[in-house]
Design a protein around this motif. Structure first.
Motif, short mmCIF file in Angstrom:
data_model
loop_
_atom_site.label_atom_id
_atom_site.label_comp_id
_atom_site.label_asym_id
_atom_site.label_seq_id
_atom_site.Cartn_x
_atom_site.Cartn_y
_atom_site.Cartn_z
N PRO A 48 2.18 -3.74 -16.31
CA PRO A 48 2.32 -2.75 -15.24
C PRO A 48 1.14 -2.85 -14.27
O PRO A 48 0.04 -3.21 -14.66
CB PRO A 48 2.31 -1.41 -15.96
N VAL A 49 1.39 -2.54 -13.01
CA VAL A 49 0.33 -2.56 -12.00
C VAL A 49 0.12 -1.15 -11.47
O VAL A 49 1.03 -0.31 -11.52
CB VAL A 49 0.64 -3.53 -10.84
N THR A 50 -1.06 -0.88 -10.96
CA THR A 50 -1.34 0.41 -10.33
C THR A 50 -1.44 0.26 -8.82
O THR A 50 -1.36 1.25 -8.10
CB THR A 50 -2.64 1.02 -10.87
N GLU A 51 -1.64 -0.97 -8.37
CA GLU A 51 -1.68 -1.25 -6.94
C GLU A 51 -1.30 -2.70 -6.71
O GLU A 51 -1.40 -3.53 -7.60
CB GLU A 51 -3.04 -0.94 -6.34
N PHE A 52 -0.83 -2.97 -5.49
CA PHE A 52 -0.52 -4.34 -5.10
C PHE A 52 -1.79 -5.00 -4.58
O PHE A 52 -2.53 -4.40 -3.80
CB PHE A 52 0.55 -4.38 -4.01
N LYS A 53 -2.02 -6.22 -5.00
CA LYS A 53 -3.14 -6.99 -4.47
C LYS A 53 -2.65 -7.76 -3.25
O LYS A 53 -1.78 -8.61 -3.36
CB LYS A 53 -3.69 -7.95 -5.53
N LEU A 54 -3.19 -7.41 -2.09
CA LEU A 54 -2.77 -8.02 -0.84
C LEU A 54 -3.84 -9.01 -0.40
O LEU A 54 -5.02 -8.68 -0.39
CB LEU A 54 -2.58 -6.95 0.23
N PHE A 55 -3.44 -10.21 -0.05
CA PHE A 55 -4.36 -11.26 0.36
C PHE A 55 -4.02 -11.71 1.77
O PHE A 55 -3.19 -12.58 1.96
CB PHE A 55 -4.31 -12.45 -0.60
N ASN A 56 -4.63 -11.09 2.75
CA ASN A 56 -4.41 -11.48 4.15
C ASN A 56 -5.68 -12.11 4.67
O ASN A 56 -6.75 -11.62 4.36
CB ASN A 56 -4.05 -10.26 5.00
N PRO A 57 -5.67 -13.13 5.41
CA PRO A 57 -4.49 -13.79 5.96
C PRO A 57 -4.03 -14.98 5.13
O PRO A 57 -3.10 -15.67 5.50
CB PRO A 57 -4.99 -14.28 7.32
#
Length: 81
Positions: A48-57
């Motif tokens: 399970p995750v508690t947050e999404f890991k966003l990798f921009n750009p």
């Protein structure tokens, strides 16, 4: 993101990709849109995750709902939903 030197000495960039999965257990009313919290999703390891890991750009996120990858223009993500 990872850097990998190539034989021609030109850099190769390998994006960071995260995939998140959600199996729906009841109908979702999409009449006015819907917000799905990150804690409904699991990662590639089934954790399970508690947050999404966003990798921009230099990376991206794939969301799968009921094993179907969601089209990028059909949703907006932030770290919590």
């Amino acid at each position: 993101m990872f850097y990998s030197p190539s034989p021609s000495h030109c850099p190769t960039w390998i994006p960071t990709i995260n995939r998140y999965f959600y199996i729906v257990t009841e109908d979702i009313d999409l009449t006015n849109g819907a917000t799905l919290p990150a804690n409904l999703f699991t990662d590639d390891n089934g954790d399970p995750v508690t947050e999404f890991k966003l990798f921009n750009p230099n990376g991206y996120v794939n969301l799968y709902i009921n094993a179907v990858m969601q089209e990028g223009g059909a949703y907006k993500e932030n770290i919590y939903s």
